[in-house]
Write an enzyme that holds these catalytic residues in place. Structure first.
Site, PDB file in Angstrom:
ATOM      1  N   CYS A  80      30.686  37.254  39.690  1.00 17.73           N
ATOM      2  CA  CYS A  80      30.995  38.257  40.719  1.00 17.73           C
ATOM      3  C   CYS A  80      30.491  37.758  42.074  1.00 17.73           C
ATOM      4  CB  CYS A  80      30.354  39.593  40.383  1.00 17.73           C
ATOM      5  SG  CYS A  80      30.621  40.791  41.720  1.00 17.73           S
ATOM      6  N   LYS A 106      35.547  48.051  33.363  1.00 16.08           N
ATOM      7  CA  LYS A 106      34.880  47.716  34.620  1.00 16.08           C
ATOM      8  C   LYS A 106      33.516  47.126  34.269  1.00 16.08           C
ATOM      9  CE  LYS A 106      34.187  49.506  39.121  1.00 16.08           C
ATOM     10  NZ  LYS A 106      34.072  48.077  39.355  1.00 16.08           N
ATOM     11  N   GLY A 135      45.077  37.889  43.328  1.00 17.59           N
ATOM     12  CA  GLY A 135      46.513  38.011  43.583  1.00 17.59           C
ATOM     13  C   GLY A 135      47.209  36.665  43.507  1.00 17.59           C
ATOM     14  N   GLY A 193      31.263  45.415  44.699  1.00 21.80           N
ATOM     15  CA  GLY A 193      29.813  45.390  44.481  1.00 21.80           C
ATOM     16  C   GLY A 193      29.387  46.026  43.171  1.00 21.80           C
ATOM     17  N   LEU A 194      30.261  45.902  42.161  1.00 17.87           N
ATOM     18  CA  LEU A 194      29.921  46.351  40.800  1.00 17.87           C
ATOM     19  C   LEU A 194      29.587  47.844  40.730  1.00 17.87           C
ATOM     20  CD1 LEU A 194      27.786  43.297  39.534  1.00 17.87           C
ATOM     21  CD2 LEU A 194      30.231  43.688  39.254  1.00 17.87           C
ATOM     22  N   THR A 219      37.638  35.988  40.846  1.00 13.80           N
ATOM     23  CA  THR A 219      38.140  35.828  42.217  1.00 13.80           C
ATOM     24  C   THR A 219      37.439  34.668  42.928  1.00 13.80           C
ATOM     25  OG1 THR A 219      36.473  37.385  42.979  1.00 13.80           O
ATOM     26  CG2 THR A 219      38.653  38.272  42.451  1.00 13.80           C
TER      27      THR A 219
HETATM   28  C1  SIN Z   1      33.078  43.760  42.218  1.00 10.31           C
HETATM   29  O1  SIN Z   1      32.698  44.787  41.632  1.00 10.31           O
HETATM   30  O2  SIN Z   1      32.620  43.469  43.337  1.00 10.31           O
HETATM   31  C2  SIN Z   1      34.097  42.845  41.582  1.00 10.31           C
HETATM   32  C3  SIN Z   1      33.667  42.383  40.243  1.00 10.31           C
HETATM   33  C4  SIN Z   1      33.830  40.903  40.042  1.00 10.31           C
HETATM   34  O3  SIN Z   1      34.379  40.201  40.899  1.00 10.31           O
HETATM   35  O4  SIN Z   1      33.369  40.399  39.034  1.00 10.31           O
END
Ligand code: SIN
Length: 327
Positions: free
Chosen positions: A135, A50, A221, A77-78, A197
């Site tokens: 992100c 993560k 996806g 949001g990490l 994404t």
């Molecule tokens: C997130 O934690 O919001 C997703 C991480 C990412 O899209 O890099």
């Protein structure tokens, strides 16, 4: 036995050797600890952690996940426990695993990223670093991944702190992915992860408000797969840098499409929300498919769909080097 092994970074001092080309995507597999209780994670090609930040983060307001046609949106949001807890509590467990773990890092400034790389450098249990410049769910999360100059400066700063395998994960929300990829490649990245994404949203028609607490989120996806594939193909056609493909992969056939487009390995993410065993199922399917098709070495098909490269199509490496020197 078909050969699924991957030498992801040929020529790299430390190298990154994978038993197969199927990795888990950052943010979809925790830090591997929970899944280690569910199935044999040592069978994976590698695990990407993560995103790790300097300080722990609580993440965005709920709801943070909604479904879409052929995909989902997330706006986590990490949320994560921060570098200190990773080094103290998690990396020592990773060090007992056979499967390589790649630490994904995210920061708010170049100094943050550099410090994260410095602290991870040489940590037992960490086989490489993936720099998240894409992100869409935090303020400034896309800042370093949408401008070639900023992406280059960031990569260069991280590179100075570590000689570990260095991957940079780019997002799709750019005008020219090859421009950004070239800037990163010429600033010291060993490999690229393509793609993160795509910024997107849904509206809750009952509340008449955005469905996600953060407002928008990142689309992942199968809906993302054709976009990811196109970007892998475009970059592989223009640059000589190892690529890890990511975006909507749910099957061995998807994996093979990415390899033929020029990726050496893939990351599986959203598929694990439906089937936690998806990456393992894909590895088994790949073996089966190779046997049936008489393919002995999977790396032999990497780039099979690419046209022969013409000089005019390659990115001017000297120009990129000049850009780096100006920074
Ligand atoms: C997130 O934690 O919001 C997703 C991480 C990412 O899209 O890099």
């Amino acid at each position: 036995m078909p050969n699924l092994t991957v030498e992801l970074l040929p020529g790299h001092k430390r190298g990154l050797f994978l038993s197969n080309p199927v990795l888990t995507a950052s943010g979809t597999f925790g830090n591997g600890l929970e899944y280690a209780k569910v199935f044999d994670i040592q069978l994976l090609g590698a695990i990407v952690s993560k995103a790790i930040t300097l300080r722990p983060r609580r993440g965005n307001a709920q709801p943070r996940i909604v479904e879409t046609a052929a995909g989902m949106l997330n706006s986590i949001g990490l949320q994560n426990i921060g570098i200190e807890a990773i080094l103290r509590d998690v990396a020592p467990l990773w060090a007992t695993w056979r499967v390589p773990v790649i630490a994904n890092i995210a920061g708010e400034s170049i100094a943050h990223y550099a410090e994260l790389a410095r602290r991870l450098d040489g940590t037992p249990g960490v086989s490489g670093i993936e720099v998240n410049v894409s992100c869409p769910n935090v303020e400034n999360g896309l800042e370093f991944g949408t401008d070639p100059k900023a992406a280059s400066a960031l990569t260069y700063a991280v590179r100075r702190e570590t000689d570990m395998p260095l991957l940079v994960k780019l997002g799709p929300n750019v005008t020219d992915i090859v421009d950004i990829a070239a800037a990163v490649a010429n600033s010291g990245a060993d490999a690229l992860t393509l793609i993160n994404t795509f910024p997107a949203m849904r509206i809750d028609i009952q509340t008449r408000r955005p469905a996600l607490g953060w407002g928008s989120g990142g689309l992942s996806g199968p809906a993302l797969k054709p976009i990811a594939l196109r970007m892998v193909y475009q970059v592989a056609r223009s640059l000589d840098i190892p690529i890890v493909g990511c975006g909507g992969i749910v099957s061995a056939e998807d994996t093979i499409e990415f390899l033929m487009a020029g990726a050496r390995a893939v990351q599986v993410g959203t598929a694990t929300f439906r089937n936690p065993r998806a990456p393992l199922d894909i590895i088994e399917e790949l073996e089966d498919l190779m046997r049936r098709q008489g393919v002995d070495d999977l790396q032999g098909i990497v780039g099979a769909a690419l046209p022969a490269r013409r000089e005019s199509e390659t990115v001017d490496a000297a120009a990129s080097e000049r850009l780096r020197q100006r920074l």
